[in-house]
Write a protein that holds these residues in place. Structure first.
Motif, PDB file in Angstrom:
ATOM      1  N   LEU A 220      65.929 -10.245  -0.693  1.00  0.00           N
ATOM      2  CA  LEU A 220      64.313 -10.261  -1.447  1.00  0.00           C
ATOM      3  C   LEU A 220      63.796  -8.861  -0.653  1.00  0.00           C
ATOM      4  O   LEU A 220      63.089  -8.152   0.318  1.00  0.00           O
ATOM      5  CB  LEU A 220      63.219 -11.092  -1.687  1.00  0.00           C
ATOM      6  N   LEU A 221      63.933  -7.950  -1.491  1.00  0.00           N
ATOM      7  CA  LEU A 221      64.084  -6.188  -1.313  1.00  0.00           C
ATOM      8  C   LEU A 221      62.583  -5.754  -2.177  1.00  0.00           C
ATOM      9  O   LEU A 221      62.985  -5.955  -3.635  1.00  0.00           O
ATOM     10  CB  LEU A 221      65.122  -5.331  -2.154  1.00  0.00           C
ATOM     11  N   TYR A 222      61.523  -5.568  -0.886  1.00  0.00           N
ATOM     12  CA  TYR A 222      60.303  -5.361  -2.329  1.00  0.00           C
ATOM     13  C   TYR A 222      60.148  -6.153  -2.985  1.00  0.00           C
ATOM     14  O   TYR A 222      60.021  -5.115  -3.950  1.00  0.00           O
ATOM     15  CB  TYR A 222      59.554  -3.457  -2.562  1.00  0.00           C
ATOM     16  N   PRO A 223      60.297  -7.307  -3.415  1.00  0.00           N
ATOM     17  CA  PRO A 223      59.847  -8.465  -4.087  1.00  0.00           C
ATOM     18  C   PRO A 223      58.255  -8.049  -4.921  1.00  0.00           C
ATOM     19  O   PRO A 223      57.315  -8.169  -4.163  1.00  0.00           O
ATOM     20  CB  PRO A 223      60.647  -9.424  -4.033  1.00  0.00           C
ATOM     21  N   GLY A 224      58.343  -8.358  -6.145  1.00  0.00           N
ATOM     22  CA  GLY A 224      56.780  -8.217  -7.001  1.00  0.00           C
ATOM     23  C   GLY A 224      56.909  -9.698  -6.877  1.00  0.00           C
ATOM     24  O   GLY A 224      57.567 -10.502  -7.756  1.00  0.00           O
ATOM     25  N   HIS A 229      47.810 -12.610  -9.455  1.00  0.00           N
ATOM     26  CA  HIS A 229      47.039 -11.865  -7.739  1.00  0.00           C
ATOM     27  C   HIS A 229      47.656 -11.262  -7.256  1.00  0.00           C
ATOM     28  O   HIS A 229      48.714 -10.739  -7.599  1.00  0.00           O
ATOM     29  CB  HIS A 229      46.880 -12.934  -6.524  1.00  0.00           C
ATOM     30  N   ARG A 230      46.261 -10.090  -7.429  1.00  0.00           N
ATOM     31  CA  ARG A 230      46.273  -8.645  -7.075  1.00  0.00           C
ATOM     32  C   ARG A 230      45.407  -8.615  -5.418  1.00  0.00           C
ATOM     33  O   ARG A 230      44.954  -9.334  -4.798  1.00  0.00           O
ATOM     34  CB  ARG A 230      46.091  -7.980  -7.551  1.00  0.00           C
ATOM     35  N   ARG A 231      46.632  -7.944  -4.387  1.00  0.00           N
ATOM     36  CA  ARG A 231      46.242  -8.252  -3.206  1.00  0.00           C
ATOM     37  C   ARG A 231      46.286  -6.546  -2.375  1.00  0.00           C
ATOM     38  O   ARG A 231      46.124  -5.611  -3.422  1.00  0.00           O
ATOM     39  CB  ARG A 231      47.585  -8.677  -2.306  1.00  0.00           C
ATOM     40  N   PRO A 232      45.686  -6.427  -1.503  1.00  0.00           N
ATOM     41  CA  PRO A 232      45.076  -5.464  -0.856  1.00  0.00           C
ATOM     42  C   PRO A 232      45.762  -4.360  -0.788  1.00  0.00           C
ATOM     43  O   PRO A 232      45.575  -2.908  -1.271  1.00  0.00           O
ATOM     44  CB  PRO A 232      44.912  -5.981   1.183  1.00  0.00           C
ATOM     45  N   SER A 233      47.054  -4.749  -0.541  1.00  0.00           N
ATOM     46  CA  SER A 233      47.899  -3.089  -0.220  1.00  0.00           C
ATOM     47  C   SER A 233      48.183  -2.920  -2.174  1.00  0.00           C
ATOM     48  O   SER A 233      48.797  -1.098  -2.471  1.00  0.00           O
ATOM     49  CB  SER A 233      49.330  -4.110   0.035  1.00  0.00           C
ATOM     50  N   ARG A 234      47.743  -3.369  -2.608  1.00  0.00           N
ATOM     51  CA  ARG A 234      47.571  -2.689  -4.640  1.00  0.00           C
ATOM     52  C   ARG A 234      46.623  -1.833  -4.680  1.00  0.00           C
ATOM     53  O   ARG A 234      46.507  -0.519  -5.142  1.00  0.00           O
ATOM     54  CB  ARG A 234      47.910  -3.281  -5.837  1.00  0.00           C
ATOM     55  N   THR A 244      53.145   2.788  -9.626  1.00  0.00           N
ATOM     56  CA  THR A 244      51.492   2.906  -9.573  1.00  0.00           C
ATOM     57  C   THR A 244      51.549   1.517  -9.779  1.00  0.00           C
ATOM     58  O   THR A 244      51.863   0.686 -11.192  1.00  0.00           O
ATOM     59  CB  THR A 244      50.960   4.766 -10.347  1.00  0.00           C
ATOM     60  N   GLU A 245      49.899   1.352  -9.621  1.00  0.00           N
ATOM     61  CA  GLU A 245      49.163   0.593 -10.485  1.00  0.00           C
ATOM     62  C   GLU A 245      49.350   0.339 -11.819  1.00  0.00           C
ATOM     63  O   GLU A 245      49.495  -0.320 -12.220  1.00  0.00           O
ATOM     64  CB  GLU A 245      47.469   0.625  -9.774  1.00  0.00           C
ATOM     65  N   HIS A 246      49.064   1.550 -13.381  1.00  0.00           N
ATOM     66  CA  HIS A 246      49.706   1.572 -14.454  1.00  0.00           C
ATOM     67  C   HIS A 246      50.935   0.587 -14.462  1.00  0.00           C
ATOM     68  O   HIS A 246      51.146   0.470 -15.042  1.00  0.00           O
ATOM     69  CB  HIS A 246      49.618   3.524 -14.589  1.00  0.00           C
ATOM     70  N   ASP A 247      51.345   1.271 -13.266  1.00  0.00           N
ATOM     71  CA  ASP A 247      52.980   0.615 -13.739  1.00  0.00           C
ATOM     72  C   ASP A 247      53.129  -0.065 -13.628  1.00  0.00           C
ATOM     73  O   ASP A 247      53.844  -1.797 -14.415  1.00  0.00           O
ATOM     74  CB  ASP A 247      53.811   1.058 -12.470  1.00  0.00           C
ATOM     75  N   ILE A 248      52.527  -1.388 -12.832  1.00  0.00           N
ATOM     76  CA  ILE A 248      52.763  -2.602 -12.301  1.00  0.00           C
ATOM     77  C   ILE A 248      52.070  -3.625 -13.405  1.00  0.00           C
ATOM     78  O   ILE A 248      52.468  -4.517 -13.765  1.00  0.00           O
ATOM     79  CB  ILE A 248      51.416  -2.879 -10.974  1.00  0.00           C
ATOM     80  N   ILE A 249      50.656  -2.603 -13.948  1.00  0.00           N
ATOM     81  CA  ILE A 249      49.851  -3.930 -15.559  1.00  0.00           C
ATOM     82  C   ILE A 249      51.129  -3.507 -16.505  1.00  0.00           C
ATOM     83  O   ILE A 249      50.818  -5.037 -17.335  1.00  0.00           O
ATOM     84  CB  ILE A 249      48.750  -3.493 -15.428  1.00  0.00           C
ATOM     85  N   TRP A 250      51.900  -2.300 -16.634  1.00  0.00           N
ATOM     86  CA  TRP A 250      52.412  -2.228 -18.172  1.00  0.00           C
ATOM     87  C   TRP A 250      53.836  -3.314 -17.276  1.00  0.00           C
ATOM     88  O   TRP A 250      54.249  -3.768 -18.390  1.00  0.00           O
ATOM     89  CB  TRP A 250      52.737  -0.835 -17.728  1.00  0.00           C
ATOM     90  N   LEU A 291      53.034  -3.586  -3.719  1.00  0.00           N
ATOM     91  CA  LEU A 291      53.346  -4.288  -3.504  1.00  0.00           C
ATOM     92  C   LEU A 291      53.856  -5.570  -2.644  1.00  0.00           C
ATOM     93  O   LEU A 291      54.895  -6.613  -2.169  1.00  0.00           O
ATOM     94  CB  LEU A 291      55.133  -4.961  -4.084  1.00  0.00           C
ATOM     95  N   ARG A 292      53.824  -4.307  -1.252  1.00  0.00           N
ATOM     96  CA  ARG A 292      53.788  -4.337   0.482  1.00  0.00           C
ATOM     97  C   ARG A 292      53.594  -6.136   0.806  1.00  0.00           C
ATOM     98  O   ARG A 292      53.687  -7.246   1.632  1.00  0.00           O
ATOM     99  CB  ARG A 292      53.157  -4.134   1.425  1.00  0.00           C
ATOM    100  N   ASP A 293      52.088  -6.455   0.569  1.00  0.00           N
ATOM    101  CA  ASP A 293      52.003  -8.312   0.332  1.00  0.00           C
ATOM    102  C   ASP A 293      52.336  -9.120   0.189  1.00  0.00           C
ATOM    103  O   ASP A 293      52.391 -10.227   0.863  1.00  0.00           O
ATOM    104  CB  ASP A 293      50.349  -7.514   0.526  1.00  0.00           C
ATOM    105  N   ASP A 294      52.281  -9.279  -1.493  1.00  0.00           N
ATOM    106  CA  ASP A 294      53.341 -10.005  -2.190  1.00  0.00           C
ATOM    107  C   ASP A 294      54.481 -10.696  -1.016  1.00  0.00           C
ATOM    108  O   ASP A 294      54.425 -11.220  -0.663  1.00  0.00           O
ATOM    109  CB  ASP A 294      53.722  -9.526  -3.065  1.00  0.00           C
TER     110      ASP A 294
END
Length: 347
Positions: A220-224, A229-234, A244-250, A291-294
């Motif tokens: 698992l390489l930097y997995p989402g 839920h969202r975590r502090p790293s976001r 980016t945050e925009h990318d993640i939501i998109w 996505l680090r905290d995931d």
């Protein structure tokens, strides 16, 4: 100094990143600028240089799907370096959840009997066999194993959980056809980066719950891993660090237009109620990744469930660092750590 950076960027846009990293180390450090420190981590200066080179990568602002897919193809070409020469690269088809899927088998010159079924990143919306071709070549060459890269179906044309079901079907096909692929069925692993890491985690879980052959290893390489839920790293890294945050939501909205499916472990594997009995796991995260905290949290949860886990948080790296093949230093060290582990487990 800015004019030198502009000249380097122009060269990079025409010839990939090689001219930028051909500059003397002292010059690269000056071009990268003052060290960036967030949450106790210091951004790797080689990656910082890449990020600072304004215009080096296509805009990550997502508009329409076709444009986003074209942007990723271009970006991957810029940062991938020269493709490795292997013994053989073969186009083939594998079983998907509903028909055949395209796939590509990478066989290095000194191939052992291990295989990694690889699921590319791209937010379940972008990415394909070509965007991750150089990465798969490098992993096959350095680890001495075969890589089977799978072209699972993408959203929005095929929303969740289509990609997950394709990944499960492709992995079980690989185990069923291990001898045809020249590998030991007991040495078939599954892995992926970003969204592909999500899918690899789903495969490992569903192989247990559906009583299917289990992977020898999940990578698992930097997995989402959580679309709920969202975590502090976001909040720490909302912009400026590859994704980016925009990318993640998109990506989330395209993959799961129906929010009701997001809590399902087929979509958010970190929400699975039981993680016992899963395959040994290799998790790599980046200290500057939203996505680090995931990944960090999932590594801890797996360990608590008794799963054998190797977890490396590369503190100075961003999301997507495995694809930055032309970037020296910490990126190459991270890839070497991964390929050493693949070689140890699958050879």
């Amino acid at each position: 100094m800015d004019s030198l950076l502009g000249s380097a960027v122009s060269a990079v846009q025409a010839n990939a990143v090689k001219p930028l990293y051909a500059l003397p180390t002292a010059v690269r450090r000056r071009l990268a600028g003052a060290p960036i420190q967030i949450d106790g981590n210091t951004l790797d200066p080689e990656v910082q240089l890449l990020l600072r080179a304004d215009g080096l990568l296509p805009s990550t602002t997502k508009s329409d799907v076709a444009t986003a897919r074209a942007h990723l193809r271009t970006a991957c070409k810029l940062v991938a370096g020269n493709p490795r020469e292997l013994h053989r690269v073969t186009e083939l088809t594998v079983r998907g959840a509903d028909g055949q899927l395209g796939a590509r088998l990478y066989v290095p010159k000194d191939a052992g009997r291990g295989l990694l079924v690889f699921l590319h990143g791209g937010g379940w919306v972008v990415g394909d066999l070509d965007t991750h071709d150089c990465l798969c070549r490098a992993l096959a060459d350095e680890a001495g194993i075969r890589i089977l890269s799978v072209d699972y179906r993408l959203a929005p044309e095929a929303p969740a959980p289509t990609a997950a079901e394709d990944a499960i079907a492709a992995f079980t096909w690989a185990v069923d056809h291990a001898e045809d692929l020249g590998v030991d069925p007991a040495l078939v692993a599954v892995g992926g980066d970003s969204a592909g890491g999500n899918l690899a985690a789903v495969v490992a879980q569903q192989c247990v719950s559906r009583d299917l052959p289990r992977p020898a290893l999940q990578v698992l390489l930097y997995p989402g891993l959580d679309l709920v839920h969202r975590r502090p790293s976001r909040d720490l890294f909302p912009d400026g660090f590859i994704i980016t945050e925009h990318d993640i939501i998109w990506y989330r909205d395209h993959y799961t237009p129906d929010p009701g499916v997001r809590p399902d472990p087929l979509v958010s594997p970190i929400l699975a109620p039981d993680l016992t009995g899963l395959a040994p796991t290799y998790i790599a995260t980046g200290g500057f990744d939203p996505l680090r905290d995931d990944g960090n949290e999932y590594a801890d949860a797996l360990k608590s469930a008794g799963v054998e886990v190797t977890h490396i948080c590369h503190r100075g790296l961003t999301h997507g660092f495995m694809n930055l093949l032309a970037v020296p230093g910490a990126v190459q060290e991270a890839r070497a750590h991964l390929t050493d582990h693949l070689r140890a487990v699958l050879r």
